[in-house]
Every structure is written in structure tokens, then in C-alpha cells.
Design an enzyme around this catalytic site. Structure first.
Site, mmCIF file in Angstrom:
data_model
loop_
_atom_site.group_PDB
_atom_site.id
_atom_site.type_symbol
_atom_site.label_atom_id
_atom_site.label_comp_id
_atom_site.label_asym_id
_atom_site.label_seq_id
_atom_site.Cartn_x
_atom_site.Cartn_y
_atom_site.Cartn_z
ATOM 1 N N GLY A 96 2.708 -5.977 7.577
ATOM 2 C CA GLY A 96 1.920 -4.934 7.942
ATOM 3 C C GLY A 96 0.967 -4.422 6.930
ATOM 4 O O GLY A 96 -0.352 -4.530 6.913
ATOM 5 N N ASP A 97 1.361 -3.798 5.680
ATOM 6 C CA ASP A 97 0.309 -3.360 4.340
ATOM 7 C C ASP A 97 0.951 -4.152 3.261
ATOM 8 O O ASP A 97 0.855 -3.392 2.233
ATOM 9 C CB ASP A 97 0.649 -1.794 4.454
ATOM 10 C CG ASP A 97 2.041 -1.315 4.052
ATOM 11 O OD1 ASP A 97 2.796 -2.078 4.346
ATOM 12 O OD2 ASP A 97 1.989 -0.275 3.756
ATOM 13 N N GLU A 98 1.383 -5.284 3.036
ATOM 14 C CA GLU A 98 1.741 -5.995 2.130
ATOM 15 C C GLU A 98 0.883 -7.244 1.889
ATOM 16 O O GLU A 98 0.478 -7.891 2.755
ATOM 17 C CB GLU A 98 3.204 -6.574 2.505
ATOM 18 C CG GLU A 98 4.404 -5.513 2.289
ATOM 19 C CD GLU A 98 5.700 -6.144 2.400
ATOM 20 O OE1 GLU A 98 6.128 -7.239 1.418
ATOM 21 O OE2 GLU A 98 6.397 -5.982 3.368
ATOM 22 N N LEU B 35 0.794 -1.020 -0.111
ATOM 23 C CA LEU B 35 0.047 0.056 -0.035
ATOM 24 C C LEU B 35 0.788 1.432 0.064
ATOM 25 O O LEU B 35 1.770 1.273 0.680
ATOM 26 C CB LEU B 35 -0.753 0.085 1.274
ATOM 27 C CG LEU B 35 -1.959 -1.266 1.485
ATOM 28 C CD1 LEU B 35 -2.885 -1.010 2.469
ATOM 29 C CD2 LEU B 35 -2.733 -1.382 -0.062
#
Lengths: 329, 195
Positions: free
Chosen positions: A243-245, A202
Site C-alpha cells: 500500500g504505502d511501501e 510512508l
């Protein structure tokens, strides 16, 4: 009575000891009959009749006259009631008597349970030395234990499936997790299935977390998970790996054009602002893609590393875009 | 303690007082609401805790709770298979009383690791018996009083039963058979109904 002279047993006593016996005179006529066999004959009075008129021999076969009966001692017998030859045979043994007759003792053998049910037999139909009642008891115990085992196995199986599901699931988003990805990739490569792999990171997620808080960040992650699920097929693997992957594996899809379209749709959907407690959260997505062709069965790690390289190329090129690894070449 | 025994306690509390009460007692006793697996083994102290907690929670004497458990084991519809297994003990109530001495062996035929109380039956004549029970937990004899009363009903026999306290570590039950054919009793077919 004459056959019993040696022991002085009356037919009634003999019947108590052996409720399924048949006493025969030398001419092959029935002298005495145990009370359980009498019960099976349902009111017929066989005393005085020829043995072979009331019973038929299934084993040994080929005995038709009273004289043949002298061959019975020492052999395993299978005997049926003459008028009900379709019923299961009784098994037994014959011994010669001092008077030249025969004493035959019979048992239901392994078909005991069926016989008890069919003839409504009771405890009184068995000699107290007979283990028939214990066998019936054991069968019921076995059935009860088996039923419990089956129930326990089903509940353990259910728990195992749930635990495995939990072990492969990302608790925040409900997507698969890295463990699920690491289990699936090598098997896909080993099977030689062509597939596309997307590594998604993200953009601006840190800003959302820093300015609106972790609750907003979690909300965005769940929203992204939903977007990925909408833009992929149920047979695709969608995993949150950091985390945001995220990583998406698309079995059967190896055309760059088609994969590029899917990646673009994901970017478009993720880029739409998400409302959280009255505030708008804006993120977008950068994507690196690679195709399974060109990787060996043990090269899952290299494949992910290549998708990662393509992802960083997307980031450097200004974010919110998708690139193929081979395109870097 | 064998899971089967804990499980019977669980089913007794659940079927008699409802799921909610069972859940409350289980929680107070530190047992998961899913309870016990009948084929596993549990620490003995769990059974003791569960019985004590149930008596406290239900506000009933421990002996009464245990006696009700014994009655439940024979008379509840959910445990018809156990009633049948007990009825294999004999064709009359007296036969059945004598078969109590073989009960642990009968139990182990099905579950080799099942520990049941040891029984000794003393026949005193004129329909009077004394049944000695080696307790598994304090009050095991009360379970047997409930179970014997329900079995007497099952056979149609009229009996007076009384827990006679302790005698050298064993619990004593006095049994007076007043009429062995008092009522018709319940039917018992040797072969179970076909499934």
C-alpha cells in the site's frame, strides 16, 4: 532434320516440346534450336554454326573439339552462352541420336526467376509440361506468406513486450511492482553485483487516507513515486511493493555514506507537503537500508527481511529517518 | 473460416469505406477493431455475422457487398500480390476460367489449412460457360462474379456475368465471353518486380 527421322518430328514440333533444346549433327554443328534458347541468343542465327562457337561448357570442363562432344551423354551439363560467359549457366542433359549426333535439353534450374526477369520470358517460353510457372507462382506465394508471418511475429513480439511490461508495472504509480523486484533481486545477487537496498514506508499515510480520502492517498502515492524517480538513477529499480511501501535497489552503490545521503534526500523530498484539491497532505518516510555484501545468491528474502528490520528501527526511533541494518548489530 | 478470408473482408471494408466505418461494423459484429490475423483460423459464424452486419450498416444488399468484395480483391492497389497470383492461372481469360477448378489446390500450396470454395467449370460452347461454386457462406457466388468481372478487365476480355441462383446446394454463375481481346488489359510480367 536428319536427327529426327526416327520419330518424324520437325524442328518446330521439337521446339514446342523442348523450347530449350539443341540438336547437333555428328560434326558438332547446330541443326535445330528451341525457341526459348533462340530468344536468349538475341537475334543471332546459330543454325549451322559449331556448337562450341555458340556455347561454352562449364561442366564437364576440358572439352574443346567436336569429337570431345561424344563424351557428353550421361553427364550433368552446365552450359553458358559463348558471348555471355559471366551469366549463370544453364543445366541439362545430352543424349545420342540414331544419326550419331546429339540432342541436348537445357533448363534454367534454380536460377529460373532471375532468368525470367533478365530475359523477359513469358508463359509461351515454357513447355506446358514444364513446372516453371508453378515454381514462379510458389515463390510469390511463399514471399506473401513470409511477409504476413513476419508482420504477425512483429505484432506478437510487440504485444509480448507490452504484456511483460504491464506484468511488472504498478498500475497506480507506474513504478515497478513486487513481481519485478522478486525477479531482479536474485539475479543481481547471483551476478555478485554490489548494491544497496532501501525499504521505504510512508509515515502518517493512513491519516491522509482517513481524513482526506483515498483519492488524496492515491495522489500522495503518485507524488512519492515521482520523488523516488527524481532521487534515483534510471538504472535503479524503484518498486511499490505494498500500500504505502516501496523498495529501491541501487546497483553499483554500496557505500554507506552515499546511500545515506540518497535516503536523506528522499526523506526531505517526501516530507514536503503535497496539495490535493486545496488541502495539504503531509507524510514523511522511514527507511531501512542494507547492503548486498554478506548475502548469498539465494538470500534475497533474508535481505528484504533485514531491510524491513532496519525500517522498523527507524519507525521506532521517531520516523522520518534512515537506518542501516548492520548499524543495529 | 481461415483468417485470410476474414482479413480480406476487413481490408475491403476499411479500404472502401474508411477506418471509422470499419470500426463501427467491427464493433457491431463483436469483432475487435484490430480485426483478424490472416494466418489464424476463426469460427465460421464470425464471417457470417460480419457480412450480415456490414450489409445492414452500409444499407446495401448483401449480394452487392459480396460482389464489391470480389472486385476489390483483384483491383485494389493493396492487393496486387493476389491479382498476380490469380494471373498465374493462365495467359488468357479462358485459361484463367479453367484454372478456377485448381484454385483450392493453388491456395493450399501456400497455406495448407486454407479452405477455398470448390469450383466446377462446364464449357457450353460459343463462349458460354457455367461455373459452379460450393459456397463457404451464402452468396459466395456473388464474390466470384465481382472477382471474375475484375479479372476479365485485367485480361482485357469482354464478358457478361450473371449469378444464376442455386443448383443442388451449389451457386451457379453464367459466363458469356463476348470478346477475348476487347481491350489491352493489364500487363503481367512473370517475374515480380525486385523488392
Amino acid at each position: 532434320m536428319q536427327i529426327l527421322d526416327g520419330l518424324g518430328l520437325s524442328p518446330a514440333s521439337l521446339s514446342q516440346l523442348m523450347p530449350m533444346h539443341i540438336g547437333l549433327c555428328p560434326q558438332g554443328r547446330i541443326l535445330s534450336l528451341g525457341r526459348t534458347l533462340a530468344h536468349l541468343l538475341q537475334g543471332q542465327d546459330p543454325i549451322g554454326k559449331a556448337f562450341l562457337d555458340v556455347f561454352s561448357l562449364r561442366r564437364p570442363a576440358g572439352l574443346h573439339s567436336a569429337k570431345d562432344l561424344q563424351n557428353l551423354p550421361g553427364q550433368r551439363l552446365q552450359i553458358c552462352l559463348r558471348d555471355r560467359e559471366k551469366t549463370e549457366p544453364l543445366r541439362g542433359l545430352a543424349v545420342p541420336t540414331a544419326q550419331g549426333g546429339l540432342l541436348i535439353n537445357l533448363s534454367f534450374g534454380i536460377r529460373l526467376i532471375e532468368a525470367v526477369r533478365q530475359h523477359a520470358l513469358t508463359d509461351a517460353d515454357f513447355a506446358p509440361t514444364d513446372l516453371a510457372i508453378e515454381m514462379l507462382y510458389l515463390v510469390e506465394v511463399k514471399n506473401a506468406v513470409m511477409q504476413e508471418l513476419r508482420r504477425l511475429n512483429l505484432s506478437l513480439q510487440g504485444a509480448k513486450v507490452a504484456a511483460e511490461e504491464q506484468a511488472l508495472t504498478d498500475t497506480l504509480t507506474g513504478l515497478r511492482n513486487r513481481r519485478a523486484l522478486e525477479a531482479r533481486l536474485p539475479s543481481l545477487l547471483a551476478q555478485g553485483v554490489d548494491f544497496g537496498l532501501m525499504h521505504i514506508d510512508l509515515d502518517f499515510f493512513k491519516q491522509v487516507n482517513d481524513t482526506l480520502g483515498h483519492a488524496a492517498g492515491d495522489h500522495v502515492l503518485r507524488h512519492v513515486a515521482q520523488s523516488l524517480t527524481i532521487e534515483t538513477r534510471s538504472s535503479d529499480l524503484v518498486a511499490r511493493v505494498g500500500g504505502d511501501e516501496f523498495v529501491v535497489v541501487l546497483p553499483g552503490l554500496s557505500g554507506k555514506e552515499r546511500l545515506g545521503q540518497i535516503a536523506q534526500r528522499i526523506i526531505d523530498r517526501v516530507s514536503q507537503p503535497v496539495e490535493f484539491e486545496g488541502k495539504l497532505c503531509r507524510v514523511s518516510a522511514s527507511i531501512g537500508l542494507t547492503l548486498s555484501t554478506g548475502y548469498g545468491a539465494t538470500e534475497a528474502d533474508r535481505m528484504i527481511a533485514d531491510a524491513d528490520a532496519a525500517l522498523y528501527a527507524s519507525k521506532h526511533a521517531g520516523r522520518a529517518q534512515a537506518r542501516f541494518f548492520s548499524a543495529l548489530g | 473460416m481461415h483468417g485470410l478470408i476474414n482479413r480480406s473482408l476487413q481490408c475491403f471494408l476499411r479500404d472502401t469505406y474508411g477506418v471509422t466505418v470499419w470500426a463501427q461494423i467491427a464493433s457491431a459484429a463483436g469483432v475487435g477493431v484490430e480485426g483478424f490475423e490472416p494466418l489464424l483460423t476463426y469460427d465460421d459464424s464470425i464471417t457470417e455475422t460480419l457480412v450480415a452486419t456490414a450489409a445492414l450498416h452500409l444499407n446495401r444488399p448483401r449480394d452487392t457487398v459480396l460482389e464489391d468484395l470480389g472486385t476489390y480483391l483483384v483491383s485494389h492497389d493493396n492487393l496486387q500480390s493476389l491479382r498476380r497470383l490469380l494471373r498465374f492461372g493462365g495467359v488468357s481469360f479462358v485459361d484463367f476460367l479453367h484454372s478456377m477448378e485448381d484454385l483450392p489446390e493453388h491456395g493450399r500450396l501456400g497455406l495448407p489449412d486454407l479452405d477455398l470454395p470448390d469450383f466446377t467449370l462446364i464449357e457450353q460452347g460459343q463462349g458460354a460457360f457455367r461455373l459452379y461454386v460450393t459456397p463457404m457462406i451464402a452468396g459466395t457466388g456473388h464474390v466470384m462474379v465481382g472477382l471474375l468481372r475484375a479479372m476479365a478487365d485485367d485480361y482485357g476480355a469482354l464478358v457478361l456475368l450473371e449469378h444464376g441462383g442455386q443448383d443442388q446446394g451449389r451457386e451457379v454463375i453464367s459466363v458469356h465471353l463476348l470478346d477475348k481481346n476487347h481491350a489491352d488489359g493489364r500487363r503481367f510480367d512473370l517475374a515480380a518486380a525486385e523488392r
